[in-house]
Design an enzyme around this catalytic site. Sequence first.
Site, PDB file in Angstrom:
ATOM      1  N   HIS A 165       0.825  -1.216   0.000  1.00 57.46           N
ATOM      2  CA  HIS A 165       0.000   0.000   0.000  1.00 57.46           C
ATOM      3  C   HIS A 165       0.858   1.265   0.000  1.00 57.46           C
ATOM      4  O   HIS A 165       2.090   1.213   0.122  1.00 57.46           O
ATOM      5  CB  HIS A 165      -0.934   0.008   1.213  1.00 57.46           C
ATOM      6  CG  HIS A 165      -0.210   0.032   2.537  1.00 57.46           C
ATOM      7  ND1 HIS A 165       0.356   1.171   3.069  1.00 57.46           N
ATOM      8  CD2 HIS A 165       0.018  -0.964   3.445  1.00 57.46           C
ATOM      9  CE1 HIS A 165       0.902   0.900   4.247  1.00 57.46           C
ATOM     10  NE2 HIS A 165       0.722  -0.396   4.492  1.00 57.46           N
ATOM     11  N   SER A 192       1.578   4.097  -5.115  1.00 55.84           N
ATOM     12  CA  SER A 192       2.243   5.285  -4.587  1.00 55.84           C
ATOM     13  C   SER A 192       3.547   4.905  -3.882  1.00 55.84           C
ATOM     14  O   SER A 192       4.436   4.343  -4.510  1.00 55.84           O
ATOM     15  CB  SER A 192       1.277   6.027  -3.649  1.00 55.84           C
ATOM     16  OG  SER A 192       1.740   7.321  -3.349  1.00 55.84           O
ATOM     17  N   ASP A 213      -3.734  13.073 -11.735  1.00 53.18           N
ATOM     18  CA  ASP A 213      -3.089  12.848 -10.434  1.00 53.18           C
ATOM     19  C   ASP A 213      -2.383  14.127  -9.996  1.00 53.18           C
ATOM     20  O   ASP A 213      -1.429  14.572 -10.633  1.00 53.18           O
ATOM     21  CB  ASP A 213      -2.080  11.704 -10.545  1.00 53.18           C
ATOM     22  CG  ASP A 213      -1.626  11.190  -9.188  1.00 53.18           C
ATOM     23  OD1 ASP A 213      -1.565  11.999  -8.244  1.00 53.18           O
ATOM     24  OD2 ASP A 213      -1.349   9.990  -9.076  1.00 53.18           O
ATOM     25  N   HIS A 272      -5.133  10.359  -8.018  1.00 53.02           N
ATOM     26  CA  HIS A 272      -4.283   9.458  -7.238  1.00 53.02           C
ATOM     27  C   HIS A 272      -5.065   8.312  -6.600  1.00 53.02           C
ATOM     28  O   HIS A 272      -4.545   7.206  -6.464  1.00 53.02           O
ATOM     29  CB  HIS A 272      -3.563  10.263  -6.148  1.00 53.02           C
ATOM     30  CG  HIS A 272      -2.359   9.580  -5.591  1.00 53.02           C
ATOM     31  ND1 HIS A 272      -1.237   9.305  -6.348  1.00 53.02           N
ATOM     32  CD2 HIS A 272      -2.088   9.107  -4.343  1.00 53.02           C
ATOM     33  CE1 HIS A 272      -0.327   8.701  -5.593  1.00 53.02           C
ATOM     34  NE2 HIS A 272      -0.830   8.566  -4.381  1.00 53.02           N
TER      35      HIS A 272
END
Length: 423
Positions: free
Chosen positions: A158, A232, A376, A404
């Site tokens: 994540h 990310s 984004d 995003h």
Amino acid sequence: MTTPPVFSAKWLIKSPGKLITVIVFLILDFLDNFFCIVFRILDECFEGKAAPCYCEKKGELVGDDELQLSETLYGRKNVFREMGFLGFARIRENSKKRGGVVGGEVVVNRWSDCGCESCVSWMKNGDHQKLHVVVREPSKATIDDCRVKPTENVIFLHGFLCSSSFWTETVFPYISEPKNRNYRLFAVDLLGFGRSPKPRDCSYTLKDHIEMIEKSVIYPFALDSFHLVGHSMGCIIALALAAKHSNSVKSVTLVAPPFFTTKDGGSSIALNKLAEKSLWPPLLFGSSVMTWYEHLGRCVCFLICRNHRTWEKMLKLITGKRDLHFTAMDLTRHTHHSGWHTMHNVICGGATVLDSYLTVLVKAGTKICIIHGDRDQVVPIECTNNIKMKAPHSEVNILKNADHGSVIFGREKEFAQYLEHIW
């Protein structure tokens, strides 16, 4: 002593917006130094020892992993600090004998961090050296399936201020039945986030994150081959892990990767691109405050993260919902120490080594796929272009009208299908 920058009257007249920005951040400079002194006093009162901070010059704080610390930790300019604002505080500290224990026991949980059952559960589970991992085992129809086709493994990583829920709540439910029968999925709570350990004696460097993933997933489950999916910040860790295990990685999927090169300026350019000192938009202003100001960031974490249960009750009352969205819950599931160091040592500091990691993967012929939203505002799309230039064989998928978060949110089924196509 560094002299504060001098601005001409002509510049002030033509750029009132910039003038306001300069004034606001000068005030924040002062407040950060003020709270540096406040926290030193409070730490001594509650813990018997003032916690070290990066207001000191580089070299005054020496540790085993000093070489792995990002230069952005020390390189954040502050007018008042350069003027010697903290001088008397250092004199005060040097005149006192300081200890590291209170009541004969080492202080584990910081007084300014939350001590609720959920936040400190990792201290009581009997194993402080492993991450919290959600494992979804393959649902094989018959024993013959296992013999015909070996189980495939996928590790999901994540992003910043998230947890394994980012994947278990979005992608896992949409994996098709054929893949469910033969794929074992691992969703990791990265070190310092979610339900994973949040140690105080850790600098949360890339090495720390990689070693914990190895201890918690790769070695215990004996993974000799696996796919990687990162979003990310998770993309940076995925690239580092893939480069270290290039012979075992079958594919790397990067979603909104913050890839800045050493040619661009490394960690400094990453800091300025991702957390530019700006008053607008609000998200960028919040990022700049939390990233540039160590002690103001700790204040925010004290108010929000330490009291997350109160805020959650208030949100439930306001929204009328019994359960909050997992993204709202994940925002507070970290400590200031873990969030601050991960931001600088992984997201910013990672920019100095990503080139070398990508080179290893290109030479190994690893399959690299990139997904990025064209709207984004957190990670600029130029980051994906940087990867494509260095890895021409990589597959790039630019999603229109996606930012995003919505690069996955609202597109869960399509995203899961795309992953299956890659695997």
